[in-house]
Design an enzyme around this catalytic site. Structure first.
Site, PDB file in Angstrom:
ATOM      1  N   ALA A   1       0.189  13.303  -2.050  1.00 18.03           N
ATOM      2  CA  ALA A   1      -0.033  13.655  -0.643  1.00 18.03           C
ATOM      3  C   ALA A   1       0.843  12.848   0.306  1.00 18.03           C
ATOM      4  CB  ALA A   1      -1.509  13.464  -0.299  1.00 18.03           C
TER       5      ALA A   1
ATOM      6  N   LEU B   1       1.025   9.586   0.510  1.00 19.47           N
ATOM      7  CA  LEU B   1       0.427   8.323   0.957  1.00 19.47           C
ATOM      8  C   LEU B   1       0.667   7.177  -0.031  1.00 19.47           C
ATOM      9  CD1 LEU B   1      -2.962   9.525   2.526  1.00 19.47           C
ATOM     10  CD2 LEU B   1      -0.722   9.252   3.609  1.00 19.47           C
TER      11      LEU B   1
ATOM     12  N   SER C   1       0.744   6.594  -6.190  1.00 23.04           N
ATOM     13  CA  SER C   1       1.208   6.038  -7.471  1.00 23.04           C
ATOM     14  C   SER C   1       1.629   4.585  -7.302  1.00 23.04           C
ATOM     15  CB  SER C   1       2.337   6.886  -8.072  1.00 23.04           C
ATOM     16  OG  SER C   1       3.519   6.740  -7.322  1.00 23.04           O
TER      17      SER C   1
ATOM     18  N   ASP D   1       7.662   2.610  -1.166  1.00 20.57           N
ATOM     19  CA  ASP D   1       6.226   2.796  -1.436  1.00 20.57           C
ATOM     20  C   ASP D   1       5.627   1.550  -2.093  1.00 20.57           C
ATOM     21  OD1 ASP D   1       6.783   5.303  -0.518  1.00 20.57           O
ATOM     22  OD2 ASP D   1       5.856   6.373  -2.184  1.00 20.57           O
TER      23      ASP D   1
HETATM   24  C1  MEV Z   1       8.179   8.827  -0.584  1.00 18.72           C
HETATM   25  O1  MEV Z   1       7.015   8.202  -0.094  1.00 18.72           O
HETATM   26  C2  MEV Z   1       9.348   8.461   0.257  1.00 18.72           C
HETATM   27  C3  MEV Z   1      10.671   9.094  -0.165  1.00 18.72           C
HETATM   28  O2  MEV Z   1      11.644   8.632   0.780  1.00 18.72           O
HETATM   29  C4  MEV Z   1      11.061   8.706  -1.563  1.00 18.72           C
HETATM   30  C5  MEV Z   1      11.450   7.228  -1.710  1.00 18.72           C
HETATM   31  O3  MEV Z   1      11.737   6.572  -0.718  1.00 18.72           O
HETATM   32  O4  MEV Z   1      11.490   6.778  -2.859  1.00 18.72           O
HETATM   33  C6  MEV Z   1      10.612  10.604  -0.079  1.00 18.72           C
END
Ligand code: MEV
Length: 303
Positions: A94, A96, A99, A142
């Site tokens: 989603a 957020l 993982s 993340d």
């Molecule tokens: C995912 O939360 C964020 C993206 O920019 C992927 C990443 O930074 O690894 C889409």
């Protein structure tokens, strides 16, 4: 022997996807996340209660969760066999950072169980091995936000900075209910880059500018301009094919409720939106407009 750990969820305010291509992004940790408990056991096992999942580590298997678990455990030796129990209070797929929060929580729990001391920065770095099993080429935003929390400016290869906000940011997060895979969305953007490199490099430049401006607006407490930056960022993500009809309609609902800005957050292709409200009371009104699953987060307190 028993250890507890936590990894937080996140919302990306500006700069997702561009951050995979070397640009900065700004993320905020959210209070929801993953707690994990590590305890001595007969054999290694990871159980994720709300999903009804139980996996053993498997370095070469097909299941990314089993591979990620193996990658984490391989960093500890010697060690006893461990059972990890995780409680997840974030939707998966989603946007957020579910993982990453899981990976950080597990590492943190094992560290505590085995009396390993390390900084949250090192914890974030170690969680990268976990993230790679799911997302291929993650930027690291993340796992960094899952470990550190707060309001952060992240750029690959540059020291992550905590941002101080002159005004607290009142965010409303709402889930479209449609999960998506980060790996696929990153591949979609990469395919767009390969099809038209010139347009893509202009897009990256624009995204970088939006992030730098957003950082100034946060520092100055100019939430009206920050809202406009969120909208601009959303338009770019939509042009990259990362919005959906449901996300558009939710952003519209948020703006009609007076949100200063609203955008898809994270990988897109479904997942969540984040909207910026004027203050705490306004955030409640925006949340009401977005339905029962929406929640409010206040970020930017004392960086
Ligand atoms: C995912 O939360 C964020 C993206 O920019 C992927 C990443 O930074 O690894 C889409």
């Amino acid at each position: 022997m028993h250890g507890k750990g936590f990894g937080g969820g996140k919302v990306i305010l500006v700069g997702e996807h561009a951050v995979v291509h070397g640009k900065p992004a700004i993320a905020a940790g959210v209070h929801r996340g993953v707690t994990a408990t590590a305890s001595r056991a007969e054999r290694d096992l990871l159980r994720i209660a709300p999903w009804g999942v139980a996996v053993a580590p498997d370095t070469d298997g097909d299941d990314p969760l089993a591979r990620a678990f193996a990658a984490v455990l391989s960093g500890y030796h010697p060690r006893p066999s461990l059972r990890l129990d995780a409680e997840v209070s974030l939707p998966a797929g989603a946007g957020l950072g579910c993982s990453a929060a899981l990976g950080v929580a597990i590492l943190d729990a094992v560290d505590h169980a085995l009396d390993v001391e390390r900084s949250r920065v090192t914890l974030a770095e170690l969680a990268m091995a976990w993230e790679r099993e799911f997302h291929g080429t993650p930027s690291g935003i993340d796992n960094t936000t899952a470990a550190l929390g707060g309001l952060l400016r992240f750029e690959h290869g540059v020291r992550t900075r905590a941002l101080s906000a002159r005004r607290l940011l009142h965010l409303v997060v709402a889930d479209s209910g449609h999960a998506s895979e980060t790996k696929q969305m990153v591949a979609r953007v990469r395919a767009g880059r390969d099809a038209d490199p010139d347009t893509f490099s202009r897009t990256l430049r624009d995204m970088g500018e939006i992030v730098n401006n957003a950082e100034s607006f946060i520092r100055l407490g100019d939430v009206a301009s920050l809202g406009i930056a969120l909208d601009e960022n959303h338009d770019i993500l939509a042009r990259l094919g990362l919005s959906t009809p449901r996300i558009e309609s939710m952003c519209g609902d948020a703006r009609r409720a007076g949100a200063l800005g609203a955008k898809v957050t994270g990988a897109g292709g479904g997942g969540c939106i984040v909207a910026l409200a004027e203050d705490a009371d306004h955030a409640v009104r925006v949340r009401r407009a977005l339905g029962p699953r929406a929640f409010v987060e206040e970020v930017g307190r004392a960086a």
